[in-house]
Design an enzyme around this catalytic site. Structure first.
Site, mmCIF file in Angstrom:
data_model
loop_
_atom_site.group_PDB
_atom_site.id
_atom_site.type_symbol
_atom_site.label_atom_id
_atom_site.label_comp_id
_atom_site.label_asym_id
_atom_site.label_seq_id
_atom_site.Cartn_x
_atom_site.Cartn_y
_atom_site.Cartn_z
ATOM 1 N N GLU A 30 10.899 3.781 7.766
ATOM 2 C CA GLU A 30 9.961 4.577 6.967
ATOM 3 C C GLU A 30 8.528 4.266 7.393
ATOM 4 O OE1 GLU A 30 9.333 3.571 2.789
ATOM 5 O OE2 GLU A 30 9.589 5.683 2.280
ATOM 6 N N GLY A 59 9.115 1.892 -5.593
ATOM 7 C CA GLY A 59 8.356 1.193 -4.558
ATOM 8 C C GLY A 59 9.207 1.015 -3.316
ATOM 9 N N SER A 60 8.889 -0.023 -2.570
ATOM 10 C CA SER A 60 9.540 -0.200 -1.273
ATOM 11 C C SER A 60 10.942 -0.805 -1.417
ATOM 12 C CB SER A 60 8.680 -1.117 -0.404
ATOM 13 O OG SER A 60 8.549 -2.362 -1.055
ATOM 14 N N THR A 61 11.755 -0.593 -0.398
ATOM 15 C CA THR A 61 13.112 -1.140 -0.397
ATOM 16 C C THR A 61 13.107 -2.675 -0.404
ATOM 17 O OG1 THR A 61 14.040 0.871 0.507
ATOM 18 C CG2 THR A 61 15.293 -1.148 0.902
ATOM 19 N N GLU A 83 13.888 3.226 -7.519
ATOM 20 C CA GLU A 83 13.569 4.391 -6.682
ATOM 21 C C GLU A 83 12.855 3.844 -5.461
ATOM 22 O OE1 GLU A 83 14.431 7.429 -7.404
ATOM 23 O OE2 GLU A 83 14.435 7.698 -9.566
ATOM 24 N N LYS A 130 3.109 -1.915 -14.863
ATOM 25 C CA LYS A 130 2.284 -2.582 -13.848
ATOM 26 C C LYS A 130 1.983 -1.556 -12.758
ATOM 27 C CE LYS A 130 2.000 -4.800 -10.200
ATOM 28 N NZ LYS A 130 1.111 -4.371 -9.096
ATOM 29 N N CYS A 187 7.924 9.327 -0.756
ATOM 30 C CA CYS A 187 9.219 8.700 -0.480
ATOM 31 C C CYS A 187 10.229 9.722 0.022
ATOM 32 C CB CYS A 187 9.738 8.017 -1.728
ATOM 33 S SG CYS A 187 9.652 9.095 -3.154
ATOM 34 N N GLY A 240 12.490 -3.710 -3.908
ATOM 35 C CA GLY A 240 13.675 -3.307 -4.687
ATOM 36 C C GLY A 240 14.806 -4.311 -4.536
HETATM 37 P P1 NAP Z 1 5.714 -1.841 -2.992
HETATM 38 O O1 NAP Z 1 4.925 -2.722 -2.120
HETATM 39 O O2 NAP Z 1 7.159 -2.105 -3.138
HETATM 40 O O3 NAP Z 1 5.007 -1.876 -4.406
HETATM 41 C C1 NAP Z 1 5.463 -1.162 -5.513
HETATM 42 C C2 NAP Z 1 5.011 -1.895 -6.758
HETATM 43 O O4 NAP Z 1 5.692 -3.147 -6.837
HETATM 44 C C3 NAP Z 1 3.533 -2.222 -6.774
HETATM 45 O O5 NAP Z 1 3.062 -2.131 -8.099
HETATM 46 C C4 NAP Z 1 3.539 -3.642 -6.273
HETATM 47 O O6 NAP Z 1 2.387 -4.356 -6.582
HETATM 48 C C5 NAP Z 1 4.748 -4.196 -6.963
HETATM 49 N N1 NAP Z 1 5.297 -5.397 -6.355
HETATM 50 C C6 NAP Z 1 5.024 -5.953 -5.142
HETATM 51 N N2 NAP Z 1 5.742 -7.083 -4.972
HETATM 52 C C7 NAP Z 1 6.474 -7.249 -6.093
HETATM 53 C C8 NAP Z 1 7.418 -8.234 -6.517
HETATM 54 N N3 NAP Z 1 7.759 -9.256 -5.748
HETATM 55 N N4 NAP Z 1 7.987 -8.084 -7.737
HETATM 56 C C9 NAP Z 1 7.679 -7.053 -8.526
HETATM 57 N N5 NAP Z 1 6.784 -6.096 -8.179
HETATM 58 C C10 NAP Z 1 6.193 -6.197 -6.979
HETATM 59 O O7 NAP Z 1 5.598 -0.329 -2.580
HETATM 60 P P2 NAP Z 1 4.280 0.454 -2.282
HETATM 61 O O8 NAP Z 1 3.799 -0.001 -0.953
HETATM 62 O O9 NAP Z 1 3.350 0.390 -3.421
HETATM 63 O O10 NAP Z 1 4.813 1.962 -2.247
HETATM 64 C C11 NAP Z 1 5.374 2.523 -1.124
HETATM 65 C C12 NAP Z 1 6.889 2.492 -1.180
HETATM 66 O O11 NAP Z 1 7.363 3.087 -2.387
HETATM 67 C C13 NAP Z 1 7.524 3.276 -0.094
HETATM 68 O O12 NAP Z 1 8.571 2.553 0.486
HETATM 69 C C14 NAP Z 1 8.072 4.511 -0.777
HETATM 70 O O13 NAP Z 1 9.143 5.135 -0.160
HETATM 71 C C15 NAP Z 1 8.406 3.996 -2.112
HETATM 72 N N6 NAP Z 1 8.408 5.072 -3.103
HETATM 73 C C16 NAP Z 1 9.616 5.499 -3.588
HETATM 74 C C17 NAP Z 1 9.679 6.551 -4.496
HETATM 75 C C18 NAP Z 1 10.991 7.020 -5.031
HETATM 76 O O14 NAP Z 1 11.005 7.732 -6.033
HETATM 77 N N7 NAP Z 1 12.104 6.678 -4.450
HETATM 78 C C19 NAP Z 1 8.506 7.150 -4.912
HETATM 79 C C20 NAP Z 1 7.291 6.695 -4.412
HETATM 80 C C21 NAP Z 1 7.267 5.636 -3.506
HETATM 81 P P3 NAP Z 1 1.213 -4.371 -5.488
HETATM 82 O O15 NAP Z 1 0.640 -3.015 -5.472
HETATM 83 O O16 NAP Z 1 0.273 -5.385 -5.981
HETATM 84 O O17 NAP Z 1 1.824 -4.749 -4.170
#
Ligand code: NAP
Ligand code: MG
Length: 497
Positions: free
Chosen positions: A408, A255-257, A277, A203, A311, A260
């Site tokens: 963050e 994705g975001s904490t 992650e 996804k 991240c 997660g």
């Molecule tokens: P996000 O809002 O957590 O979204 C990540 C993914 O999860 C997207 O595909 C999102 O879909 C999906 N998602 C949203 N709500 C969900 C739910 N309830 N259940 C399952 N999946 C769901 O994060 P983001 O804003 O895209 O990315 C930024 C964050 O990612 C930052 O906090 C960053 O630090 C972190 N990140 C971490 C790493 C690492 O390796 N540690 C690497 C890159 C990024 P939608 O797009 O439709 O919301």
């Protein structure tokens, strides 16, 4: 003789030597995008075919540098996820039994095809995500290909990764990725899962689906058996349906904490495996014995690479007090030379912020930092009138309790704190909920070893920053998640014994 699907790898149109020359002669002139094939509407990739979403709903994906629509993208829902998981479950029966060396061929083929279309991938990544074309071309796309090459190599050597343990694939893996490195994150997830014999439902993030869908085209052309990889675009509810599907045996999430944490709760008691992650707030620490000019370059790269949508961005700078004035002056001078603007221009250093929402979030933190009493510095530079852009921003005189230091921001915003002793900086660097990465700048090897054992961060760079390689494991401590991706460690989450 009847041909079986597993031998159905299509003939490559490019020899190894010409693949090499694609890279050597790779002169992108990325400003010209005429030859890039974009569709006006993108469907879901399920069971080897592009299919309409069951709801028949689509949403607009935009170019954040202009704010204009690029294409319509299928809005997958729970029912589409169910169809994709069922296809993956069915495909698992034969894919898990496919000879490892055959699996390797498909993965290797996908890597080659990414290289062959590197330019197209780079342009689409930049159009859809806002990152500078230089970064898409030199980092995201080659690294994505390298991940497939690297894990293709492991497919028939798993007994060396896990001696005497007879590793077996897990089944259907649900993979959910963010918008900051759309193609690269897809590669990080798909390559090890395929090498170990699992099948996948991926996804992508809602704002950046296009390179994953381009990858789906390649996967289809590669002859990979139907259903081994399925790609379902959509919003958070679509990700949630994947997490909660009973036939999914493992979740790989970046994705975001907060999301997660939601996933961890959702899978509690289900026996599903997971790697998470999550977010970060890395300390980048510069000592008075560091090569200062080199460190300033590393600090700039650490926070402004990919607009700070990283991240592991080095978002908290710690400078040893006696060199603070000198470092801050050099840093400001360097920031004055950064070009903010059109991501398609190869001279651009800082491209577009990925979305309007993300720009609003960053601007909120910039206002908050000023309210919290920190001194702001933004170089005078022109920023395009349309699209979503943010000047590189520095906050001087911040303290540990400031929210801009603790939370963050995920944008081009750096906070500066000073320190006197090594103990003080270790304490401050660790005093945060995150633990993904850190940077250390010093001339003394002993100091590097001392710090690496005491900093609670999964990845620590010394006298460099933001260096990535498929052979290196990557992952966090604390609220930055758990599990490792990359290297031999990256195989472990995809096997059972
Ligand atoms: P996000 O809002 O957590 O979204 C990540 C993914 O999860 C997207 O595909 C999102 O879909 C999906 N998602 C949203 N709500 C969900 C739910 N309830 N259940 C399952 N999946 C769901 O994060 P983001 O804003 O895209 O990315 C930024 C964050 O990612 C930052 O906090 C960053 O630090 C972190 N990140 C971490 C790493 C690492 O390796 N540690 C690497 C890159 C990024 P939608 O797009 O439709 O919301
Ligand atoms: Mg989101």
């Amino acid at each position: 003789m009847a041909t079986t699907k597993k031998n159905n790898i299509k003939k490559s149109t490019t020899s190894v030597s010409s693949v090499k020359s694609v890279f050597q002669n790779y002169a992108p002139a990325p400003e010209s995008i005429d030859h890039i094939q974009l569709k006006s509407q993108y469907d879901l990739f399920i069971n080897g075919k592009f299919v309409k979403p069951l709801s028949n709903e689509y949403y607009d994906t935009i170019n954040p540098a202009t704010g204009k629509k690029i294409a319509s993208v299928a809005k997958g829902n729970e029912k589409d996820i169910d169809a994709a998981v069922k296809a993956a479950n069915k495909a698992f029966e034969s894919w898990s039994k496919t000879e490892p060396k055959e699996r390797a061929k498909y993965i290797y083929r996908i890597a080659r095809m990414i290289q062959e279309r590197a330019r197209e991938f780079a342009v689409i990544e930049t159009m859809n995500g806002g990152k500078s074309i230089r970064e898409s071309r030199d980092i995201d796309v080659p690294l994505a290909a390298n991940h497939f090459f690297y894990y293709a190599g492991w497919a028939d050597k798993l007994e060396y990764a896990f001696p005497n343990r007879n590793p077996k694939p897990i089944g259907v893996t649900g993979q959910i990725i963010p918008w900051n490195f759309p193609l690269l994150m897809a590669a990080w997830k798909l390559a090890p899962a395929l090498a170990t014999g699992n099948t996948i439902v991926l996804k992508p993030a809602e704002s950046t689906p296009l390179t994953a869908l381009k990858l789906a085209e390649i996967i289809q052309e590669s002859g990979l058996p139907d259903g081994v990889v399925n790609i379902v675009t959509g919003f958070g509810d679509c990700g949630s349906a994947l997490v909660n599907h009973p036939q999914v045996n493992k979740i790989a999430f970046t994705g975001s904490t907060p999301v997660g944490k939601y996933i961890q709760k959702a899978i509690a008691g289900t026996n599903k495996k997971a790697t998470l992650e999550l977010g970060g707030k890395a300390a980048n620490i510069i000592f008075d014995d560091a090569p200062i000019d080199q460190a300033v370059e590393g600090i700039v790269n650490g926070i402004f690479f990919n607009q700070g949508h990283v991240c592991c961005a080095g978002s908290r700078l710690f400078i040893q007090e006696n060199i603070a004035e000198k470092v801050i002056k050099k840093l400001k001078d360097r920031m004055r030379t950064l070009i903010v603007g059109d991501p398609m221009d190869k001279n651009t250093d800082i491209g577009a912020i990925n979305s309007k929402e993300q720009l609003e979030k960053i601007n909120h933190y910039i206002k908050l930092g000023q309210k919290e009493g920190a001194e702001i510095f933004q170089p005078e530079c022109s920023v395009p009138a349309n699209g979503f852009f943010c000047k590189p921003t520095l906050f001087i005189g911040t303290s540990q309790s400031h929210r801009i230091v603790q939370e963050e921001i995920f944008g081009p915003v750096l906070t500066i704190q000073t320190f006197r002793t090594i103990e003080e900086v270790i304490e401050k660097a660790n005093n945060i909920p995150y633990g993904l990465s850190a940077g250390v700048w010093t001339d003394k090897g002993s100091k590097i070893f001392n710090l690496t054992s005491k900093l609670r961060a999964g990845v620590i760079w010394a006298n460099t920053y933001n260096k990535f390689d498929p052979t290196s494991p990557f992952g966090g401590y604390k609220e930055s998640g758990f599990g490792r991706e990359g290297g031999v460690h990256g195989l472990l989450p995809y096997v059972k014994f």
